[in-house]
Design an enzyme around this catalytic site. Structure first.
Site, mmCIF file in Angstrom:
data_model
loop_
_atom_site.group_PDB
_atom_site.id
_atom_site.type_symbol
_atom_site.label_atom_id
_atom_site.label_comp_id
_atom_site.label_asym_id
_atom_site.label_seq_id
_atom_site.Cartn_x
_atom_site.Cartn_y
_atom_site.Cartn_z
ATOM 1 N N ARG A 83 34.632 -48.195 78.385
ATOM 2 C CA ARG A 83 34.866 -47.862 77.665
ATOM 3 C C ARG A 83 36.651 -46.889 77.380
ATOM 4 O O ARG A 83 36.248 -45.887 77.489
ATOM 5 C CB ARG A 83 34.245 -47.396 76.245
ATOM 6 C CG ARG A 83 34.532 -47.263 74.782
ATOM 7 C CD ARG A 83 33.740 -46.475 74.057
ATOM 8 N NE ARG A 83 34.137 -46.321 72.707
ATOM 9 C CZ ARG A 83 32.994 -46.357 72.147
ATOM 10 N NH1 ARG A 83 32.155 -45.991 71.607
ATOM 11 N NH2 ARG A 83 34.280 -45.947 70.478
ATOM 12 N N ARG A 92 37.857 -51.283 71.093
ATOM 13 C CA ARG A 92 37.379 -50.876 72.306
ATOM 14 C C ARG A 92 36.449 -52.082 72.707
ATOM 15 O O ARG A 92 36.110 -53.051 72.230
ATOM 16 C CB ARG A 92 35.987 -49.930 71.836
ATOM 17 C CG ARG A 92 34.665 -50.398 71.092
ATOM 18 C CD ARG A 92 34.834 -50.180 69.131
ATOM 19 N NE ARG A 92 35.976 -49.709 68.704
ATOM 20 C CZ ARG A 92 35.111 -47.761 68.656
ATOM 21 N NH1 ARG A 92 33.551 -48.086 68.922
ATOM 22 N NH2 ARG A 92 35.841 -47.018 67.779
ATOM 23 N N ASP A 95 31.111 -50.649 72.381
ATOM 24 C CA ASP A 95 30.777 -49.385 71.285
ATOM 25 C C ASP A 95 28.823 -50.143 71.083
ATOM 26 O O ASP A 95 28.871 -50.630 70.710
ATOM 27 C CB ASP A 95 30.617 -50.024 69.862
ATOM 28 C CG ASP A 95 30.920 -48.199 69.379
ATOM 29 O OD1 ASP A 95 30.674 -47.710 69.548
ATOM 30 O OD2 ASP A 95 31.058 -49.429 67.939
ATOM 31 N N ASP A 97 25.634 -48.199 69.534
ATOM 32 C CA ASP A 97 25.373 -47.437 68.061
ATOM 33 C C ASP A 97 23.977 -46.962 68.463
ATOM 34 O O ASP A 97 23.282 -48.207 68.421
ATOM 35 C CB ASP A 97 25.649 -47.756 66.752
ATOM 36 C CG ASP A 97 27.695 -47.345 66.615
ATOM 37 O OD1 ASP A 97 28.159 -46.681 67.552
ATOM 38 O OD2 ASP A 97 28.224 -47.603 65.785
HETATM 39 N N1 ROI Z 1 34.017 -54.506 63.468
HETATM 40 C C1 ROI Z 1 33.814 -55.236 63.905
HETATM 41 N N2 ROI Z 1 33.711 -56.022 62.741
HETATM 42 N N3 ROI Z 1 32.444 -55.605 64.011
HETATM 43 C C2 ROI Z 1 32.696 -53.401 64.852
HETATM 44 O O1 ROI Z 1 31.651 -53.472 65.681
HETATM 45 C C3 ROI Z 1 33.091 -52.913 64.344
HETATM 46 N N4 ROI Z 1 33.271 -51.289 65.138
HETATM 47 C C4 ROI Z 1 33.923 -49.936 64.587
HETATM 48 C C5 ROI Z 1 35.101 -50.327 63.475
HETATM 49 C C6 ROI Z 1 36.383 -49.775 64.506
HETATM 50 C C7 ROI Z 1 34.503 -49.673 62.240
HETATM 51 N N5 ROI Z 1 35.287 -51.611 62.772
HETATM 52 C C8 ROI Z 1 34.318 -52.839 63.714
HETATM 53 O O2 ROI Z 1 33.963 -49.077 65.567
#
Ligand code: ROI
Length: 170
Positions: A83, A92, A95, A97
């Site tokens: 990343r 990215r 990610d 979370d």
């Molecule tokens: N937008 C989408 N569609 N999916 C994501 O996982 C995602 N993750 C983010 C941001 C940039 C807010 N936008 C995203 O971190």
């Protein structure tokens, strides 16, 4: 054993490969097992500028790691899979979370659980609804109620998860 939910997202490189590597690594964390994973959802990026669509999913895990240990382990997987942290809210390669950890609530900036923005994001809530349709959030609200408030737009269900292979199938 504690049940936790993790959101996965990627929109750079080979997103499906990164998500498949990520789920394998999550399942290999010490004292941690992936119990279920949702389908992959392709979603239009929210955030600044022009970005490729994301692939998103969610996983249910059981773990003996505490919330901070789990978060640190998820960050280590993000780093291991390359990343690149550039623009805040930018594109990215991976990610991960931490969405929920039992009924734990923490407002500490480095560990905010439940994830502060999850309820407004269809690309987080729809996969979660798929694997945990009877889930009730720590504030007492059901996942179904949260999902009903969202607009079903800019998102498409794609690959299903094969639990035996611990992979999304192409
Ligand atoms: N937008 C989408 N569609 N999916 C994501 O996982 C995602 N993750 C983010 C941001 C940039 C807010 N936008 C995203 O971190």
């Amino acid at each position: 054993m504690n049940t936790a939910y993790v959101a996965l997202g990627a929109n750079l490189g080979k997103p499906l490969d990164q998500l498949n590597q990520a789920i394998t690594l999550v399942n290999k964390l010490s004292d941690t097992t992936v119990v279920a994973a949702a389908s992959i959802y392709q979603s239009v990026a929210i955030g600044p500028g022009e970005q490729p669509d994301y692939l998103n999913s969610a996983a249910q895990i059981v773990t003996e790691l505490n919330p901070s240990e789990l978060l640190a382990a998820l960050h280590a997987i993000e780093d291991a899979l390359g990343r690149v942290r550039t623009v805040h809210w930018g594109e990215r390669t991976l990610d991960l979370d931490l969405l929920l950890y039992e009924n734990y609530i923490s407002t500490a900036p480095i560990l905010t659980v439940p994830h502060p923005r999850m309820n407004g994001r269809n690309f987080v809530i729809y996969p979660l609804l798929e694997i945990a349709p009877t889930l009730v959030l720590p504030n007492g609200e059901s996942i179904k109620t949260v999902a009903q408030k969202l607009v079903n737009k800019g998102i498409q269900r794609k690959n299903s998860f094969n639990p035996q292979r611990m992979q999304w199938i192409n």
